[in-house]
Write a protein that holds these residues in place. Structure first.
Motif, short mmCIF file in Angstrom:
data_model
loop_
_atom_site.label_atom_id
_atom_site.label_comp_id
_atom_site.label_asym_id
_atom_site.label_seq_id
_atom_site.Cartn_x
_atom_site.Cartn_y
_atom_site.Cartn_z
N ARG A 55 -5.80 -0.12 0.65
CA ARG A 55 -6.81 -0.08 1.69
C ARG A 55 -7.78 1.10 1.53
O ARG A 55 -7.41 2.15 1.04
N ASN B 247 -9.73 4.94 -10.52
CA ASN B 247 -9.89 3.98 -11.62
C ASN B 247 -9.79 4.77 -12.91
O ASN B 247 -10.64 5.60 -13.20
N ASP C 53 -15.97 9.99 -1.48
CA ASP C 53 -16.11 9.30 -2.77
C ASP C 53 -16.33 10.29 -3.90
O ASP C 53 -17.04 11.28 -3.75
N ALA D 236 -18.79 0.38 -9.23
CA ALA D 236 -17.55 1.07 -9.61
C ALA D 236 -17.56 1.44 -11.09
O ALA D 236 -18.26 0.83 -11.91
N GLY E 114 -4.25 9.62 0.69
CA GLY E 114 -4.21 8.52 -0.27
C GLY E 114 -5.31 8.71 -1.31
O GLY E 114 -6.46 8.93 -0.96
N SER F 88 0.85 -1.19 0.00
CA SER F 88 0.00 0.00 0.00
C SER F 88 0.88 1.24 0.00
O SER F 88 1.82 1.34 0.80
N GLN G 295 0.03 3.97 1.10
CA GLN G 295 -0.21 4.64 2.39
C GLN G 295 0.84 4.22 3.41
O GLN G 295 1.35 5.03 4.16
N LYS H 119 -18.65 4.81 -8.29
CA LYS H 119 -17.42 5.29 -7.66
C LYS H 119 -16.22 5.11 -8.59
O LYS H 119 -15.94 4.01 -9.05
N TRP I 137 -9.09 -1.86 -1.11
CA TRP I 137 -9.21 -1.02 -2.29
C TRP I 137 -8.54 -1.75 -3.46
O TRP I 137 -7.34 -2.01 -3.44
N GLY J 177 -11.46 6.96 -4.68
CA GLY J 177 -11.57 6.89 -3.23
C GLY J 177 -10.43 7.66 -2.61
O GLY J 177 -9.32 7.67 -3.14
N ILE J 178 -10.72 8.37 -1.53
CA ILE J 178 -9.69 9.16 -0.85
C ILE J 178 -9.65 8.76 0.62
O ILE J 178 -10.68 8.64 1.27
N LEU J 179 -8.45 8.52 1.09
CA LEU J 179 -8.25 8.08 2.47
C LEU J 179 -7.21 8.99 3.11
O LEU J 179 -6.11 9.12 2.60
N ALA K 181 -2.17 -4.71 -1.48
CA ALA K 181 -3.05 -4.60 -0.31
C ALA K 181 -3.50 -3.16 -0.14
O ALA K 181 -3.30 -2.54 0.90
N SER L 33 -0.04 8.35 -2.71
CA SER L 33 -0.18 8.95 -1.38
C SER L 33 0.73 10.15 -1.30
O SER L 33 1.90 10.08 -1.66
P1 BTX Z 1 -13.82 3.35 1.29
O1 BTX Z 1 -13.72 2.57 2.56
O2 BTX Z 1 -14.70 4.53 1.25
O3 BTX Z 1 -14.20 2.40 0.09
C1 BTX Z 1 -13.82 1.03 0.04
C2 BTX Z 1 -14.93 0.26 -0.65
O4 BTX Z 1 -15.03 0.67 -2.02
C3 BTX Z 1 -14.68 -1.23 -0.71
O5 BTX Z 1 -15.23 -1.87 0.43
C4 BTX Z 1 -15.37 -1.66 -2.01
O6 BTX Z 1 -16.75 -1.83 -1.82
C5 BTX Z 1 -15.21 -0.44 -2.89
N1 BTX Z 1 -14.03 -0.53 -3.76
C6 BTX Z 1 -12.86 -1.20 -3.59
N2 BTX Z 1 -12.02 -0.99 -4.59
C7 BTX Z 1 -12.64 -0.14 -5.45
C8 BTX Z 1 -12.28 0.46 -6.69
N3 BTX Z 1 -11.08 0.27 -7.27
N4 BTX Z 1 -13.19 1.27 -7.29
C9 BTX Z 1 -14.39 1.50 -6.73
N5 BTX Z 1 -14.80 0.96 -5.58
C10 BTX Z 1 -13.92 0.15 -4.93
C11 BTX Z 1 -12.00 4.57 -0.12
O7 BTX Z 1 -12.33 3.79 0.99
C12 BTX Z 1 -10.56 5.07 -0.01
C13 BTX Z 1 -9.63 4.35 -0.97
C14 BTX Z 1 -8.24 4.94 -0.98
C15 BTX Z 1 -7.32 4.18 -1.90
C16 BTX Z 1 -5.98 4.82 -2.01
S1 BTX Z 1 -5.05 4.17 -3.31
C17 BTX Z 1 -3.60 4.90 -2.76
C18 BTX Z 1 -3.62 4.79 -1.25
N6 BTX Z 1 -3.05 3.54 -0.81
C19 BTX Z 1 -3.95 2.77 -0.17
O8 BTX Z 1 -3.71 1.63 0.31
N7 BTX Z 1 -5.15 3.40 -0.15
C20 BTX Z 1 -5.09 4.70 -0.78
#
Ligand code: BTX
Length: 323
Positions: free
Chosen positions: A120, A212, A180, A228, A208, A92, A94, A187, A127, A190-192, A118, A138
């Motif tokens: 998240r 897509n 979101d 998605a 983070g 990750s 993050q 979606k 994620w 996603g932003i974390l 992995a 990130s």
């Molecule tokens: P969230 O908890 O709001 O959304 C996660 C949910 O979104 C999952 O449970 C699933 O249902 C859905 N999901 C998973 N993957 C995808 C996807 N590729 N497209 C659309 N929906 C999806 C959102 O969390 C915050 C995500 C942050 C991701 C970034 S990537 C760079 C950084 N590194 C890392 O590990 N996380 C952040």
């Protein structure tokens, strides 16, 4: 390296025109042989470069990768993204950014990967971050704010990403509080936001961002296929990732400067312009229970204002929202 960064800046300025080997070696302060070595390195990364005697070198095309070189070619920021840690594969971004932040990495440091094994979301959700088709990155910020204000940066990042998507693809995204970004109700981002902080002071904020970009519908796992989408699906054609990252960093930097100078209010107004949930009936699932009501807006701190059926007002820090 610094020399590589300068070389890419020169190519960016040349804007597709030839740059003579002589000029490059003068500007970089290195030998012609060293210039040639840098050019070969860029080729190995997938840059297409034309070399013509007497004219020099020019860039014909860049690879669709998200390497430091490709992101820095044409980057318009003062501070963000000047240090980039690129990986082909990580667990990750993050986690890596958190470690770098802990070790003292400067504000603006970016970690970016072609693939996350992995990735998240919030609350330890997964994620989906497949190889080569998305943006998984990130960013480390070090704002002098108390920790309670950090959620505002999630909203700020959502505005920056929405603006950048709009600029690069022409698509107009919706933001669903808190984190979101949707296209056509699905979606695509996603932003974390995660923190390293004392009770009264933030040390670093790791933003983070997962986007897509070029997935087809079939490439999404079944459990998210109906919720998605990707930019390419919505636009009907591929989107280059590095220019989008550049635009995000540019917008983020501008909004972040505004935020530090004038607080959250100007960001809030922009955020509301993209928000879909405002004025609509929603269901908020919080850790303490479920509330049905009408989303009335967000507070100056970034909390969601929800008016329930008894007309009581709730201020929500964190929840999943359904329409
Ligand atoms: P969230 O908890 O709001 O959304 C996660 C949910 O979104 C999952 O449970 C699933 O249902 C859905 N999901 C998973 N993957 C995808 C996807 N590729 N497209 C659309 N929906 C999806 C959102 O969390 C915050 C995500 C942050 C991701 C970034 S990537 C760079 C950084 N590194 C890392 O590990 N996380 C952040």
């Amino acid at each position: 390296s610094d020399t590589r960064k300068k070389l890419l800046e020169l190519f960016a300025e040349a804007n597709g025109e030839f740059l003579s080997g002589q000029k490059i070696s003068e500007q970089l302060g290195c030998s012609r042989a060293a210039v040639w070595k840098h050019i070969e390195e860029l080729r190995k990364e997938g840059f297409e470069l034309e070399a013509v005697r007497r004219l020099g070198y020019r860039i014909i095309s860049t690879p669709d990768k998200v390497t430091a070189n490709e992101i820095q070619l044409g980057l318009k920021t003062e501070k963000l993204g000047h240090t980039i840690h690129f990986f082909d594969e990580v667990d990750s971004t993050q986690r890596i950014a958190a470690r770098l932040a802990y070790e003292g990495a400067p504000e603006g440091t970016l970690v970016v990967a072609e693939e996350q094994k992995a990735g998240r979301g919030r609350l330890d959700r997964k994620w989906f971050s497949p190889k080569g088709t998305g943006i998984w990155m990130s960013l480390i910020l070090r704002p002098a704010i108390p920790p309670q204000r950090a959620p505002q940066l999630t909203l700020l990042a959502a505005v920056a990403v929405s603006q950048a998507i709009q600029e690069v693809t022409g698509l107009v995204p919706d933001i669903k509080w808190p984190n979101d970004i949707l296209l056509d109700g699905r979606k695509c981002v996603g932003i974390l936001t995660e923190l390293q902080a004392d009770p009264d002071r933030v040390h670093s904020v790791i933003i983070g961002i997962g986007i897509n970009v070029n997935q087809t519908i079939e490439q999404f796992p079944e459990d998210i296929r109906t919720i998605a989408t990707s930019l390419a699906i919505e636009k009907g054609g591929p989107v280059k990732r590095a220019p989008l990252i550049q635009e995000i960093l540019f917008r983020l930097e501008r909004l972040y400067e505004q935020y530090l100078a004038h607080g959250f209010r100007p960001i809030k107004l922009l955020w509301e312009g993209y928000a879909v949930s405002i004025g609509k009936p929603v269901t908020a699932r919080t850790l303490n229970g479920v509330i049905h009501g009408i989303a009335r807006g967000i507070t100056d701190d970034g909390l969601l204002i929800l008016e329930d059926e008894q007309k009581d007002i709730h201020y929500i820090h964190s929840a999943d929202i359904q329409f």
